[in-house]
Design a protein around this motif. Structure first.
Motif, PDB file in Angstrom:
ATOM      1  N   THR A  89       0.814  -1.163  -0.072  1.00 24.03           N
ATOM      2  CA  THR A  89      -0.015  -0.023   0.156  1.00 24.03           C
ATOM      3  C   THR A  89       0.959   1.405  -0.001  1.00 24.03           C
ATOM      4  O   THR A  89       0.184   2.218  -0.408  1.00 24.03           O
ATOM      5  N   THR A  90       2.229   1.102   0.268  1.00 27.61           N
ATOM      6  CA  THR A  90       2.951   2.304   0.359  1.00 27.61           C
ATOM      7  C   THR A  90       2.861   3.187   1.671  1.00 27.61           C
ATOM      8  O   THR A  90       3.670   4.173   1.748  1.00 27.61           O
ATOM      9  N   ARG A  91       1.882   2.895   2.431  1.00 28.71           N
ATOM     10  CA  ARG A  91       1.751   3.665   3.691  1.00 28.71           C
ATOM     11  C   ARG A  91       1.506   2.913   4.748  1.00 28.71           C
ATOM     12  O   ARG A  91       1.097   3.464   5.871  1.00 28.71           O
TER      13      ARG A  91
ATOM     14  N   ALA B 204      -6.365   2.295   9.337  1.00 29.71           N
ATOM     15  CA  ALA B 204      -6.719   2.795   7.889  1.00 29.71           C
ATOM     16  C   ALA B 204      -7.171   1.816   7.085  1.00 29.71           C
ATOM     17  O   ALA B 204      -6.805   0.634   7.374  1.00 29.71           O
ATOM     18  N   THR B 205      -7.835   1.847   5.957  1.00 30.00           N
ATOM     19  CA  THR B 205      -8.072   1.016   4.833  1.00 30.00           C
ATOM     20  C   THR B 205      -7.193   1.372   3.706  1.00 30.00           C
ATOM     21  O   THR B 205      -6.896   2.533   3.292  1.00 30.00           O
TER      22      THR B 205
END
Length: 445
Positions: free
Chosen positions: A11-13, A24-25
């Motif tokens: 997700t890179t996050r 978070a999603t």
């Protein structure tokens, strides 16, 4: 990656969210929650378990009416109840319930037929839960005398081995339920509904369920034993509150100052112990007052009799709540502390007004409960719910006891009198009990 042994963040996050403590999603939050509405409860649970913060976009999506409708209509109640249970098992049950309320999910998770005005009780429930949780956290640092491990071990009687709430995950979980839902139950009682929830005809026997049973069993699909335990804690908490309001805290202090103790001795390994003897005692118990050993059957000191009256009163509560008495005691205390907050106290003596700080009032309440609980243990009441009668029903009607007992409720009255005598005369012999019963029920001799 099992080949490289490295954790990949597709997700890179993800790494950044972990560092910042963010739930978070990976995809747009609203799309994710509508795809599986149960995810909104999972996000609350993970936030409580990890003590993370929900992402703002996730919070906004969680508060969307479409998500609430989908959660109520598309998700099985068993799955909802399971998530709630896991929330209350988490490190931060208070934070989980607060999140549910802040996200406007309480009415969906805890659906009740209240006539349109009762959901405010969950605000009160959150307050009581928070107070209970905070007090237990304080108890870890400043251990009350009735929670000291050495005293807990020494005070156990009738073969009961106790755990304090700090070490008892199951009792603590049920206490969280009881704390959060107690104002709801009280709301129904005060409204004159006798805890009965409105029900349709087709519900049959379920129509008579209490609001707690309705919510926990019918809506959250929790095991019946959990709902019964939660109700038992609530009722015993009310009983403890009533006893203390009636002055039993002063009686408890008298017992402590008078060094009145009922000490149980475990003689299971004693080969010389004859349980079948007619003079065998209700258990291997020694009674003390003022440092001396006394005979509970013959002692005539008013202080002793007063202590035994207290022992009988408290025993009735413990017989009903059993090993959950510590949870009930903490709930009763926490309700008093919750009521105390945000109130101003003053009193007048000969025209002068004396103000007592909230901190002083709080400390006074805690000391009152600590003394009461310590006296309860000192009077040998822990495990009283496992006390076996000296005389069973068949023997009670034998020739040498009460051979002429008629059929009907009088038999229960006689058995209750036996229990009361054993409670107020700890260590009594069977011979002494028989003499007492034959005196009280002479017409059946």
């Amino acid at each position: 990656n099992i080949n490289t042994g490295e954790i990949e963040d597709l997700t890179t996050r993800g790494f950044d969210d972990l560092k910042r403590g963010i739930i978070a999603t990976p995809l747009p939050a609203l799309t994710t929650l509508l795809d599986d509405p149960l995810r909104v409860l999972r996000s609350v649970r993970f936030a409580a378990r990890l003590r993370f913060t929900m992402d703002e976009s996730l919070k906004s999506a969680a508060m969307d009416e479409r998500v609430r409708i989908a959660l109520g209509q598309k998700v099985a109640r068993e799955r909802v109840g399971s998530e709630v249970d896991l929330m209350l098992r988490s490190q931060d049950p208070v934070g989980a319930m607060r999140l549910l309320m802040n996200l406007n999910l309480a009415s969906t998770v805890f659906p009740i037929d209240d006539g349109g005005g009762g959901y405010g009780v969950f605000d009160d429930g959150l307050h009581v839960l928070s107070t209970t949780h905070n007090h237990l956290c304080d108890c870890k640092v400043n251990i009350p005398i009735w929670c000291e491990k050495k005293r807990v071990t020494a005070s156990s009687t009738y073969g009961v081995n106790e755990l304090t709430l700090v070490n008892d995950d199951e009792s603590r979980r049920r206490l969280w339920y009881a704390s959060f839902l107690k104002p709801l139950r009280d709301h129904y009682q005060q409204a004159g509904q006798v805890e009965q929830v409105k029900a349709s005809r087709r519900q049959g026997k379920k129509a008579s369920r209490s609001v707690i049973m309705k919510l926990m069993v019918d809506e959250l699909k929790r095991p019946l034993r959990d709902a019964e335990a939660v109700e038992s804690i609530m009722k015993a908490a009310d009983d403890f509150t009533n006893l203390l309001n009636a002055g039993c805290d002063l009686s408890a202090m008298t017992c402590l100052l008078g060094d009145i103790r009922v000490v149980y001795h475990d003689n299971d390994d004693d080969d010389d112990h004859d349980e079948s003897s007619s003079s065998s005692s209700s258990s291997d118990i020694t009674c003390y007052m003022g440092g001396r050993i006394i005979d509970s059957e013959t002692e005539d000191d008013p202080l002793w009799h007063h202590a035994m009256e207290l022992r009988l009163l408290v025993s009735k509560v413990l017989e009903r709540v059993g090993p959950l008495w510590r949870a009930a005691m903490i709930l009763s205390l926490s309700e008093q502390l919750a009521t105390l907050e945000n109130e101003q106290f003053s009193y007048t003596i000969e025209g002068d007004v004396f103000e007592e700080s909230q901190g002083e009032m709080r400390e006074g309440i805690i000391q009152k409960y600590d003394s009461f609980a310590a006296a309860l243990m000192q009077l040998g009441l822990v495990g009283i719910w496992s006390q076996a009668p000296l005389i069973d029903g068949r023997e009670m009607t034998s020739e040498h006891i009460l051979p002429n007992i008629p059929k009907g409720p009088v038999f229960r009255e006689i058995m209750d009198e036996q229990v009361n005598w054993m409670t107020t005369h700890p260590g009594t012999t069977k011979d002494g009990l028989i003499v007492h019963l034959r005196e009280v029920f002479r017409e059946y001799v």
